[in-house]
Design an enzyme around this catalytic site. Structure first.
Site, short mmCIF file in Angstrom:
data_model
loop_
_atom_site.label_atom_id
_atom_site.label_comp_id
_atom_site.label_asym_id
_atom_site.label_seq_id
_atom_site.Cartn_x
_atom_site.Cartn_y
_atom_site.Cartn_z
N GLU A 284 0.83 -1.20 0.00
CA GLU A 284 0.00 0.00 0.00
C GLU A 284 0.87 1.26 0.00
O GLU A 284 0.87 2.03 0.96
CB GLU A 284 -0.91 -0.01 1.23
CG GLU A 284 -1.82 -1.22 1.31
CD GLU A 284 -2.27 -1.52 2.74
OE1 GLU A 284 -1.97 -0.71 3.64
OE2 GLU A 284 -2.89 -2.58 2.94
N ARG A 323 2.43 20.20 6.62
CA ARG A 323 3.45 19.31 7.18
C ARG A 323 4.47 20.02 8.06
O ARG A 323 4.83 19.51 9.13
CB ARG A 323 4.15 18.53 6.08
CG ARG A 323 3.23 17.59 5.30
CD ARG A 323 3.99 16.71 4.32
NE ARG A 323 4.86 15.78 5.00
CZ ARG A 323 6.17 15.91 5.11
NH1 ARG A 323 6.80 16.94 4.57
NH2 ARG A 323 6.88 15.01 5.77
N CYS A 353 -2.68 33.73 10.58
CA CYS A 353 -2.47 34.40 11.87
C CYS A 353 -2.12 33.37 12.95
O CYS A 353 -2.89 33.11 13.88
CB CYS A 353 -3.72 35.19 12.25
SG CYS A 353 -3.44 36.32 13.61
N TYR A 381 0.39 14.53 1.25
CA TYR A 381 -0.02 15.08 2.54
C TYR A 381 0.03 16.60 2.58
O TYR A 381 0.30 17.19 3.62
CB TYR A 381 0.82 14.47 3.68
CG TYR A 381 0.66 12.98 3.74
CD1 TYR A 381 -0.54 12.41 4.18
CD2 TYR A 381 1.67 12.12 3.31
CE1 TYR A 381 -0.70 11.04 4.20
CE2 TYR A 381 1.51 10.75 3.33
CZ TYR A 381 0.33 10.22 3.78
OH TYR A 381 0.16 8.86 3.80
#
Length: 424
Positions: A284, A323, A353, A381
């Site tokens: 996978e 990330r 902010c 991601y």
């Protein structure tokens, strides 16, 4: 024509002083579609997949793309057409695979918190297998399947307690992680699964984490899983397939993980040595298929000198590139059109902010306001974890195929974000 490929990313290169993804100039794409903008190389994704396919040549193996890495429909369609199955972790991901033309018969449903509604939908469309992650889930899935007059094919995810030597948030195979059945409980849990009328045991699964850059954790996990297969089959429960998960890392900061075909050459040698070489195998991969294929293009809004640090404020932010804020992750940042001259050290930050809204620390750049920067290795991601924080729209996405650039996703508007809201 001068041509200089970036390290670890052969399909992203400077050509005559212009950053290009395959045959498309990044600056031209930014002018056409604005920024922030995600740009993906089709050739890069197919080359990454080809390395896995080469590694499994001559074997009974199925590659299921772990779509949580990037679930954009055009990318799913690309992998479906290339023969991939899919590893999903939600009902929404199931619907995305179906919308992209993926085959339900090549879908594996992972995840620790499947709902009854998700189970029913997956059984309705006829997915290949449920990767079950707790004893109670076995009972619920059997109940749901029986109520529909069906039998659910199951593989139990085993936690082999192997340290992948990666970030704690993306480590999934240690005793303290929420995933899978403990190594010690595996055989009794398989016996229980085999006793339930709504289930059919078809496999065993493990996944020890993500962004793994060495072979040793895979070899350790494989040994433990093969020991368990022998014990389960000794208890009279046949195992049709062995799923070794994914997790192979990519080049973010000069680290060079093993190539997929080299990794599997070593793993298959161990399988052969232990007499399991003819088993049906599943893997996978996610990040390793898409991560290095993508860049996020962003415009420099302001340069802000400070007493302790100089800030380069760009129009991409933590909602586009989560990330760094989540994992303290490193992404290379390069100019789209480099210029000669002295460099200045900058904190590259976004407009959100939050003090945590940073893209890169201590980056040496020769830039002016209005310049374009490319955040590399942004294919995994990033868009799949993007948010609307500060009511910022999600970026547009472009797929490059040679010299052609195709718009995959339109930029999200404020009206799009408010569509489901009501003034009450």
């Amino acid at each position: 024509m001068t041509h200089s490929a970036l390290p670890g990313q052969p399909f992203i290169a400077y050509q005559d002083g212009q950053l290009c993804v395959e045959g498309a100039r990044v600056a031209d794409l930014a002018r056409e579609h604005s920024t922030p903008l995600f740009v993906y190389s089709k050739a890069s994704m197919l080359a990454a997949l080809a390395a896995y396919q080469k590694g499994f040549a001559g074997r009974k193996a199925q590659i299921c793309y772990a779509m949580k890495a990037n679930s954009s429909l055009s990318i799913l369609k690309l992998f479906a057409q290339a023969g991939c199955g899919f590893d999903i972790v939600s009902g929404g991901e199931l619907e995305r695979v179906l919308a992209a033309g993926g085959s339900p018969a090549k879908i594996i449903f992972s995840g620790v918190g499947k709902t009854r509604a998700e189970m029913r939908r997956a059984l309705e469309v006829g997915i290949q297998c449920f990767n079950v992650e707790s004893e109670e889930e076995l009972d619920v899935l059997s109940e749901v399947a029986s109520s529909m007059g069906k039998v659910a094919p199951v593989s139990i995810r085993v936690n082999p307690n192997v340290d992948p030597k990666t970030h704690p948030y993306i480590s999934t195979g240690l005793k303290g992680n929420k995933f899978g059945i403990s190594h010690e409980r595996t055989v009794p849990v398989y016996k229980h699964a085999a006793s339930l009328k709504g289930l059919k045991v078809v496999g065993i699964d493990c996944h020890i984490g993500s962004q793994i850059t060495t072979v040793a954790p895979y070899l350790d996990a494989m040994d433990r899983i093969l020991d368990l297969v022998k014990a389960i089959e000794a208890a009279g429960i046949p195992i049709e397939h062995i799923d070794f998960g994914g997790g192979l890392g990519i080049n973010y900061e000069g680290t060079q993980p093993p190539a997929a075909d080299d990794l599997w050459q070593q793993l298959l040698a161990k399988l052969d040595a232990r007499g399991f070489g003819q088993r049906h195998l599943m893997i996978e991969p996610g990040r390793s298929l898409v991560g290095n294929a993508g860049v996020c293009v962003t415009e420099v809004l302001y340069l802000k000198p400070g007493e302790q640090k100089n800030f380069c404020i760009v129009d991409a932010a933590m909602n586009d590139l989560p990330r760094p804020a989540m994992y303290q992750a490193f992404h290379s940042i390069v100019p789209v059109q480099p210029r000669e001259g002295a460099q200045t050290t900058y904190e590259v930050v976004g407009p959100v902010c939050e003090s945590g809204d940073w893209i890169g620390h201590d980056r040496d750049l020769n830039i002016n306001s209005g310049d374009l920067l490319a955040v590399l290795s942004a294919g995994a991601y990033c868009m799949s974890m993007a948010s609307n924080y500060n009511t910022r729209g999600r970026a547009a996405e472009v797929l490059v195929d040679g010299a052609k650039a195709l718009l995959m996703r339109e930029r999200e508007t404020t009206q799009d974000q408010m569509l489901r809201e009501k003034l009450v």
